[in-house]
Design an enzyme around this catalytic site. Structure first.
Site, PDB file in Angstrom:
ATOM      1  N   HIS A 200       0.730  -1.233   0.027  1.00  0.00           N
ATOM      2  CA  HIS A 200       0.023   0.116  -0.063  1.00  0.00           C
ATOM      3  C   HIS A 200       0.701   1.141  -0.048  1.00  0.00           C
ATOM      4  O   HIS A 200       0.532   2.148  -0.676  1.00  0.00           O
ATOM      5  CB  HIS A 200      -0.992  -0.145   1.223  1.00  0.00           C
ATOM      6  CG  HIS A 200      -2.420  -0.349   0.612  1.00  0.00           C
ATOM      7  ND1 HIS A 200      -3.389   0.491   0.312  1.00  0.00           N
ATOM      8  CD2 HIS A 200      -2.765  -1.563  -0.075  1.00  0.00           C
ATOM      9  CE1 HIS A 200      -4.506  -0.244  -0.296  1.00  0.00           C
ATOM     10  NE2 HIS A 200      -4.128  -1.295  -0.404  1.00  0.00           N
ATOM     11  N   GLU A 441      -9.574 -11.662  -9.146  1.00  0.00           N
ATOM     12  CA  GLU A 441      -8.325 -11.336  -8.432  1.00  0.00           C
ATOM     13  C   GLU A 441      -7.747 -12.692  -7.919  1.00  0.00           C
ATOM     14  O   GLU A 441      -6.758 -13.038  -7.197  1.00  0.00           O
ATOM     15  CB  GLU A 441      -8.126  -9.956  -7.487  1.00  0.00           C
ATOM     16  CG  GLU A 441      -9.351 -10.048  -6.575  1.00  0.00           C
ATOM     17  CD  GLU A 441      -9.420  -8.701  -5.649  1.00  0.00           C
ATOM     18  OE1 GLU A 441      -8.263  -8.084  -5.820  1.00  0.00           O
ATOM     19  OE2 GLU A 441     -10.260  -8.531  -4.846  1.00  0.00           O
ATOM     20  N   ASP A 465      -3.545  -8.699  -6.552  1.00  0.00           N
ATOM     21  CA  ASP A 465      -3.959 -10.040  -5.884  1.00  0.00           C
ATOM     22  C   ASP A 465      -3.868 -11.429  -6.720  1.00  0.00           C
ATOM     23  O   ASP A 465      -3.480 -12.123  -6.292  1.00  0.00           O
ATOM     24  CB  ASP A 465      -5.375  -9.828  -5.147  1.00  0.00           C
ATOM     25  CG  ASP A 465      -4.973  -8.992  -4.040  1.00  0.00           C
ATOM     26  OD1 ASP A 465      -4.394  -9.427  -3.092  1.00  0.00           O
ATOM     27  OD2 ASP A 465      -5.832  -8.054  -3.649  1.00  0.00           O
ATOM     28  N   CYS A 512      -6.959  -2.984 -13.383  1.00  0.00           N
ATOM     29  CA  CYS A 512      -6.863  -1.960 -12.322  1.00  0.00           C
ATOM     30  C   CYS A 512      -5.740  -2.437 -11.204  1.00  0.00           C
ATOM     31  O   CYS A 512      -5.558  -1.736 -10.281  1.00  0.00           O
ATOM     32  CB  CYS A 512      -8.014  -1.646 -11.572  1.00  0.00           C
ATOM     33  SG  CYS A 512      -8.912  -2.929 -10.728  1.00  0.00           S
TER      34      CYS A 512
HETATM   35  C1  PEP Z   1      -5.546  -5.614  -7.079  1.00  0.00           C
HETATM   36  O1  PEP Z   1      -5.810  -6.699  -6.132  1.00  0.00           O
HETATM   37  O2  PEP Z   1      -4.944  -5.713  -8.001  1.00  0.00           O
HETATM   38  C2  PEP Z   1      -6.194  -4.405  -6.736  1.00  0.00           C
HETATM   39  C3  PEP Z   1      -6.272  -3.592  -7.748  1.00  0.00           C
HETATM   40  O3  PEP Z   1      -6.721  -4.128  -5.543  1.00  0.00           O
HETATM   41  P1  PEP Z   1      -5.761  -3.969  -4.162  1.00  0.00           P
HETATM   42  O4  PEP Z   1      -4.409  -3.511  -4.755  1.00  0.00           O
HETATM   43  O5  PEP Z   1      -6.338  -2.709  -3.630  1.00  0.00           O
HETATM   44  O6  PEP Z   1      -5.746  -5.183  -3.437  1.00  0.00           O
HETATM   45 MG    MG Z   2      -7.020  -6.653  -4.653  1.00  0.00          MG
END
Ligand code: PEP
Ligand code: MG
Length: 599
Positions: A200, A441, A465, A512
């Site tokens: 994050h 994911e 993920d 994404c």
């Molecule tokens: C992902 O898992 O690629 C995603 C876009 O969500 P996050 O990174 O918030 O888990």
């Molecule tokens: Mg994710």
């Protein structure tokens, strides 16, 4: 007058994983974000006890000042009714009985202040653990928080994240909750011991356009607040106590790199077409309000992913329906006609949980995370869904269900949404239409993508993920960062399969994950059939510049070579050779996957 000779500190260099572009130089702000750390018992001489008590009293005063400042800020940001949460902690620091207990312990046991604080805190926690009332029992988190704050104050570290001067933040790991407390307008760069490309901290730094390097192992141990430091994310390099020559070298690099980043604000608002006229839509991933400006500045076609769980950190707990409604209304206004895809709270796993929803799991990535967590806390889920539908009456909003593994979860969420829609109608609230999308994911979702595609309005392909779960590699563990291979053929086949399933059902698939934000990988995604990419707004100019200068047909050939590769190494080699050969002006070696160092 005595004058201490200035001790020249030796220059020390680290190499880490560069997760957000840019070069920065400045002074360290060391941020302690971990737990209590190791607390040692020291036996003091009786002569030292008075001084030890005074040290404790100074730490209490500092902690009080910090808490009062935080409370004042919370009053401004969240309103007086929410700032009360800090009162309990302030009261503890004013509780004479408690303070006497610590001071008496220091005097009677000849103990160091840290140990005395730990003993008093453990005693208090044991009492709270016995309390039957859930609400009171959960206040033990305040004791933990105050204890941590006192221990940090005793260590001589300033814990306040209220930066008044520009600084380079150094942390063991910058947890989302700590990051949320920072005033980013004063953060020049972030350097952390732990974390990976999709941690994050990294996502946040990219979103805000702040240079960041993670995976630095023991920088935190060596750096002290106020130390001089330079970081070059282009090279993944950090230098502590740099010599004058090093600073000069970095200053030159900074002019070059940051000039390039700042100049890369072109193109927003104009459709992005490849040279063979295939349109690619770039949307923005958003988490913090500080990122909103980037969405406007880089001309995102709406918001492809709003990570709503940030509202938890901001609020220090579950946000109310009205608070959420206000936040989603703001997001809808920001996104405009292209709309915003708001993901239901993705709590648990590597994401934060807060207050009453705190969980401790042995294997959180496989635990009560995301949609599972929401189903388990159905009131929280219903509140969020209601807020979303109310906000959707003011602008275009869609809902994304995180961590879906089969159609039953989609049906269950849809049922709840419809029930709440009926209830809101009966209560006289206006509601807007809410399209429903599924995060793809989890590998199981890829396998049943055809079925899922018939049940939802769009797919959101979360590659962060997906790589984690497909390859069984913890996305935030730098020990296994070498196994996190975005171009692994299994990942590419899964992406292709998902995009085809969406195409078959006539629904869009929005990629994404962080893969979309890396130009070389974005090109491979286009080759795999992706037409909508969502990324941190700050990454959009780079991706736009690259995709506008390549043709989708060639991208398709490159993707085929990757798909046919037996290993991630082979796929990376194919990308290196093909992209470097076909578009040498676009892809310099440092913009391509690193060459293998040999087996
Ligand atoms: C992902 O898992 O690629 C995603 C876009 O969500 P996050 O990174 O918030 O888990
Ligand atoms: Mg994710």
């Amino acid at each position: 007058m005595s004058r201490r000779a200035k001790i020249e500190k030796r220059e020390i260099r680290w190499r880490g994983v560069a997760v957000s572009e840019g070069v920065a130089a400045g002074r360290v702000l060391r941020i302690h974000t971990g737990g209590r750390g190791n607390i040692y018992r020291a036996t003091l001489d009786t002569d030292d006890l008075k001084r030890e008590v005074r040290r404790f009293q100074a730490a209490v005063r500092l902690s009080r000042r910090q808490l009062l400042a935080i409370k004042r800020r919370a009053e401004v940001a969240l309103g007086a009714e929410h700032a009360y949460i800090f009162d309990a902690q302030l009261l503890m620091l004013e509780d004479r009985k408690l303070l006497d207990e610590v001071e008496d312990y220091i005097r009677q046991e000849c103990a160091n202040a840290e140990w005395a604080v730990k003993v008093a805190s453990d005693k208090l926690l044991a009492v709270y653990a016995e309390i039957k009332d859930d609400y009171l029992r959960e206040r033990s988190s305040d004791i933990e928080d105050v204890t941590r704050r006192l221990l940090v104050a005793l260590s001589g570290e300033a814990q306040s994240r209220r930066l008044t001067a520009d600084a380079i933040v150094v942390a063991e790991e910058l947890l989302p909750s700590s990051a949320a407390e920072l005033d980013f307008s004063h953060v020049r760069a972030i350097a952390s011991d732990a974390g990976g490309w999709t941690s994050h901290t990294a996502i946040l730094a990219r979103g805000l356009g702040i240079p960041a390097i993670v995976g630095l192992r023991d920088l935190y141990r060596h750096a002290r607040t106020g130390d001089e430091i330079v970081i070059d994310a282009g090279r993944g390099e950090v230098v502590l106590h740099p010599t004058a020559a090093t600073v000069e070298h970095f200053t030159e690099a900074r002019k070059l790199v940051n000039g390039g980043v700042a100049a890369a604000t072109d193109g927003g608002g104009v459709p992005l077409l490849t040279t063979d006229s295939v349109e690619i839509i770039l949307r923005a991933n958003v988490e913090l309000p500080a990122e909103y400006e980037g969405v406007r500045r880089y001309g995102a076609r709406g918001i492809g992913l709003f990570r709503s769980e940030f509202l938890f950190t901001q609020r220090g707990g579950a946000p109310t329906e009205d608070e959420q409604c206000a936040a989603y209304t703001e997001i809808a206004a920001l996104a405009g006609a292209d709309g915003a895809k708001v993901r239901l709270f993705d709590l648990g796993g590597d994401k934060q949980t807060a207050g009453e929803f705190e969980t401790a799991e042995r294997n959180p990535a496989l635990g009560l995370r995301a949609i599972r967590y929401s189903f388990q806390h159905e009131d929280m889920l219903r509140t969020q869904v209601r807020a979303l539908m109310r906000a959707a009456a003011t602008g275009r909003l869609d809902v994304v269900l995180p961590m879906i593994s089969d159609v039953s979860e989609v049906r269950r969420a849809r049922r709840i949404i419809e029930e709440e829609r009926a209830r809101l109608g009966a209560e006289g609230h206006a509601t807007g239409e809410l399209k429903i999308g599924a995060m793809i994911e989890v590998p199981a979702a890829v396998m049943v993508a055809d079925q899922l595609a018939r049940e939802v309005d769009f797919f959101s392909l979360g590659t962060n993920d997906l790589v984690q779960y497909l390859l069984a590699v913890d996305r935030s563990n730098d020990e296994v960062a070498g196994w996190f291979r975005t171009l692994h053929p299994a990942v590419l086949q899964s992406i292709k399969r998902t995009i085809e399933a969406a195409g078959g059902a006539g629904i869009p698939a929005i990629v994404c994950g962080e893969m979309a934000a890396t130009p070389a990988y974005a090109l491979v995604l286009v080759g795999l059939g992706a037409r909508v990419l969502s990324m941190a707004a700050a990454a959009m100019p780079r991706v736009r510049r690259t995709l506008a200068r390549v043709d989708a047909a060639s991208a398709c050939e490159v993707a085929s070579l990757c798909l046919d590769s037996a290993t991630a190494d082979d796929a990376e080699e194919a990308v290196r050779v093909e992209l470097g050969g076909r578009w040498p002006h676009l892809f310099s070696p440092e913009n391509l996957p690193a060459a293998k160092s040999g087996e």
